[in-house]
Scaffold this motif. Structure first.
Motif, PDB file in Angstrom:
ATOM      1  N   ASP A   1      25.927 -36.775   7.044  1.00  0.00           N
ATOM      2  CA  ASP A   1      25.181 -36.831   8.306  1.00  0.00           C
ATOM      3  C   ASP A   1      26.269 -36.595   9.576  1.00  0.00           C
ATOM      4  O   ASP A   1      25.940 -35.785  10.473  1.00  0.00           O
ATOM      5  CB  ASP A   1      24.252 -38.155   8.477  1.00  0.00           C
ATOM      6  CG  ASP A   1      23.145 -37.944   7.724  1.00  0.00           C
ATOM      7  OD1 ASP A   1      22.805 -36.772   6.970  1.00  0.00           O
ATOM      8  OD2 ASP A   1      22.315 -39.077   7.601  1.00  0.00           O
TER       9      ASP A   1
ATOM     10  N   ASP B   1      14.362 -26.489  19.157  1.00  0.00           N
ATOM     11  CA  ASP B   1      14.968 -27.734  18.596  1.00  0.00           C
ATOM     12  C   ASP B   1      16.104 -27.561  17.537  1.00  0.00           C
ATOM     13  O   ASP B   1      15.675 -27.292  16.229  1.00  0.00           O
ATOM     14  CB  ASP B   1      13.910 -28.522  17.895  1.00  0.00           C
ATOM     15  CG  ASP B   1      14.241 -30.168  17.658  1.00  0.00           C
ATOM     16  OD1 ASP B   1      15.392 -30.433  17.481  1.00  0.00           O
ATOM     17  OD2 ASP B   1      13.272 -30.904  17.296  1.00  0.00           O
TER      18      ASP B   1
ATOM     19  N   ALA C   1      27.382 -33.212   9.813  1.00  0.00           N
ATOM     20  CA  ALA C   1      26.389 -32.245  10.398  1.00  0.00           C
ATOM     21  C   ALA C   1      26.073 -32.487  11.772  1.00  0.00           C
ATOM     22  O   ALA C   1      26.025 -31.482  12.707  1.00  0.00           O
ATOM     23  CB  ALA C   1      24.989 -32.674   9.744  1.00  0.00           C
ATOM     24  N   ILE C   2      26.242 -33.870  12.446  1.00  0.00           N
ATOM     25  CA  ILE C   2      26.144 -34.104  13.772  1.00  0.00           C
ATOM     26  C   ILE C   2      27.274 -33.479  14.403  1.00  0.00           C
ATOM     27  O   ILE C   2      27.226 -32.965  15.455  1.00  0.00           O
ATOM     28  CB  ILE C   2      26.110 -35.799  13.982  1.00  0.00           C
ATOM     29  CG1 ILE C   2      24.817 -36.098  13.484  1.00  0.00           C
ATOM     30  CG2 ILE C   2      26.457 -35.967  15.363  1.00  0.00           C
ATOM     31  CD1 ILE C   2      24.580 -37.514  13.278  1.00  0.00           C
TER      32      ILE C   2
ATOM     33  N   LYS D   1      27.010 -27.254  20.184  1.00  0.00           N
ATOM     34  CA  LYS D   1      26.712 -27.272  21.869  1.00  0.00           C
ATOM     35  C   LYS D   1      27.753 -27.071  22.625  1.00  0.00           C
ATOM     36  O   LYS D   1      27.706 -26.713  23.671  1.00  0.00           O
ATOM     37  CB  LYS D   1      26.151 -28.914  21.800  1.00  0.00           C
ATOM     38  CG  LYS D   1      25.637 -28.911  23.249  1.00  0.00           C
ATOM     39  CD  LYS D   1      24.944 -30.543  23.229  1.00  0.00           C
ATOM     40  CE  LYS D   1      23.529 -30.578  22.413  1.00  0.00           C
ATOM     41  NZ  LYS D   1      22.814 -31.887  22.549  1.00  0.00           N
TER      42      LYS D   1
ATOM     43  N   PRO E   1      18.609 -28.975  16.090  1.00  0.00           N
ATOM     44  CA  PRO E   1      18.929 -29.842  15.138  1.00  0.00           C
ATOM     45  C   PRO E   1      17.857 -29.705  14.190  1.00  0.00           C
ATOM     46  O   PRO E   1      18.444 -29.684  12.920  1.00  0.00           O
ATOM     47  CB  PRO E   1      18.794 -31.313  15.709  1.00  0.00           C
ATOM     48  CG  PRO E   1      19.341 -30.947  17.201  1.00  0.00           C
ATOM     49  CD  PRO E   1      18.584 -29.646  17.508  1.00  0.00           C
TER      50      PRO E   1
ATOM     51  N   SER F   1      18.202 -26.415  12.249  1.00  0.00           N
ATOM     52  CA  SER F   1      19.299 -26.740  11.232  1.00  0.00           C
ATOM     53  C   SER F   1      19.038 -27.256  10.043  1.00  0.00           C
ATOM     54  O   SER F   1      19.338 -26.892   9.106  1.00  0.00           O
ATOM     55  CB  SER F   1      20.545 -27.425  11.947  1.00  0.00           C
ATOM     56  OG  SER F   1      20.961 -26.371  13.220  1.00  0.00           O
ATOM     57  N   ALA F   2      18.369 -28.547  10.266  1.00  0.00           N
ATOM     58  CA  ALA F   2      17.951 -29.540   9.121  1.00  0.00           C
ATOM     59  C   ALA F   2      17.191 -28.557   8.045  1.00  0.00           C
ATOM     60  O   ALA F   2      17.333 -28.763   6.980  1.00  0.00           O
ATOM     61  CB  ALA F   2      17.412 -30.411   9.645  1.00  0.00           C
TER      62      ALA F   2
ATOM     63  N   LEU G   1      26.908 -29.889  14.883  1.00  0.00           N
ATOM     64  CA  LEU G   1      26.115 -29.730  16.161  1.00  0.00           C
ATOM     65  C   LEU G   1      26.583 -29.819  17.612  1.00  0.00           C
ATOM     66  O   LEU G   1      26.605 -29.090  18.275  1.00  0.00           O
ATOM     67  CB  LEU G   1      24.713 -30.534  16.093  1.00  0.00           C
ATOM     68  CG  LEU G   1      23.796 -30.292  14.933  1.00  0.00           C
ATOM     69  CD1 LEU G   1      22.733 -31.418  14.790  1.00  0.00           C
ATOM     70  CD2 LEU G   1      23.081 -28.817  15.173  1.00  0.00           C
ATOM     71  N   GLU G   2      27.603 -30.763  17.513  1.00  0.00           N
ATOM     72  CA  GLU G   2      28.264 -31.181  18.917  1.00  0.00           C
ATOM     73  C   GLU G   2      29.351 -29.934  19.050  1.00  0.00           C
ATOM     74  O   GLU G   2      29.550 -29.463  20.074  1.00  0.00           O
ATOM     75  CB  GLU G   2      29.093 -32.361  18.800  1.00  0.00           C
ATOM     76  CG  GLU G   2      28.399 -33.540  18.774  1.00  0.00           C
ATOM     77  CD  GLU G   2      29.144 -34.955  18.384  1.00  0.00           C
ATOM     78  OE1 GLU G   2      30.151 -34.843  18.023  1.00  0.00           O
ATOM     79  OE2 GLU G   2      28.434 -35.936  18.373  1.00  0.00           O
TER      80      GLU G   2
END
Length: 204
Positions: free
Chosen positions: A127, A148, A130-131, A138, A150, A153-154, A134-135
């Protein structure tokens, strides 16, 4: 002395991966890891403190999961400008990488059957990556307020993981043959099509 310590730690981490892939989490204990690694269990406590901490280290350092740095690679060599481009790059690289990690695949199969404190440690590592991914996205391109990213992507990551894990028991799904590169190429093209369709209004 330092080299001996690092070699011992590497043996312990390799033993964790081997045991998890072979028999899952229920059989995983300090004694079993020490036997597999050929070390005194005192060293496991000395270097890793406890079993959950050892699992966390395995998740980050044991060649268990791709890092954001590996996922992104050399940015200057990537032909990507838009958010959609970058999402395609990261997801297709993730798909390719997961196929090359058979031990990780076995561990993830076991994890679906055995939810406990130890499986939670490895899920936390995934996780976090993954975060961080995403950062990174962004920072490259702002996320559109009406999408949305995230959640999108999930869904795509979950689909990738399922298809890769499923090939262990069946080489076909919906008529797609995953025993050949062509099957996986179709999935990569589908990922591209889906992302482009989702983002068409944003980038267009």
């Amino acid at each position: 002395m330092v080299r001996d310590k690092e070699e011992t730690k590497a043996r312990i981490l390799a033993a964790v991966g081997k045991l998890l892939a072979e028999s899952g989490f229920k059989q995983l204990g300090v004694n079993a890891i020490a036997r597999e690694a050929g070390v005194d269990k005192v060293l496991i406590y000395r270097y890793f403190e406890n079993l959950p901490s050892l699992l966390q280290t395995f998740g980050k350092e044991g060649n268990y999961w791709i890092t954001v740095e590996e996922l992104v690679g050399d940015e200057t060599a990537v032909d990507a400008e838009s958010l959609a481009d970058w999402m395609v790059v990261l997801l297709t690289r993730f798909l390719d990488d997961l196929q090359k990690r058979p031990i990780t695949q076995e561990i993830m199969r076991w994890e679906l059957l055995e939810g406990n404190e130890l499986t939670h440690e490895l899920a936390t590592v995934r996780d976090r990556v993954a975060i961080e991914s995403l950062e990174f996205l962004k920072q490259k391109c702002s996320f559109p307020p009406d999408k949305d990213i995230p959640a999108i992507s999930a869904v795509l990551i979950a689909g990738i993981v399922y298809l890769v894990l499923r090939t262990k028991v069946s080489k076909t799904f919906l008529g797609i043959d995953f025993s050949s590169p062509t099957g996986w190429q179709r999935i990569e093209e589908a990922i591209t099509s889906l992302i482009q369709a989702i983002m068409v209004e944003t980038d267009g």
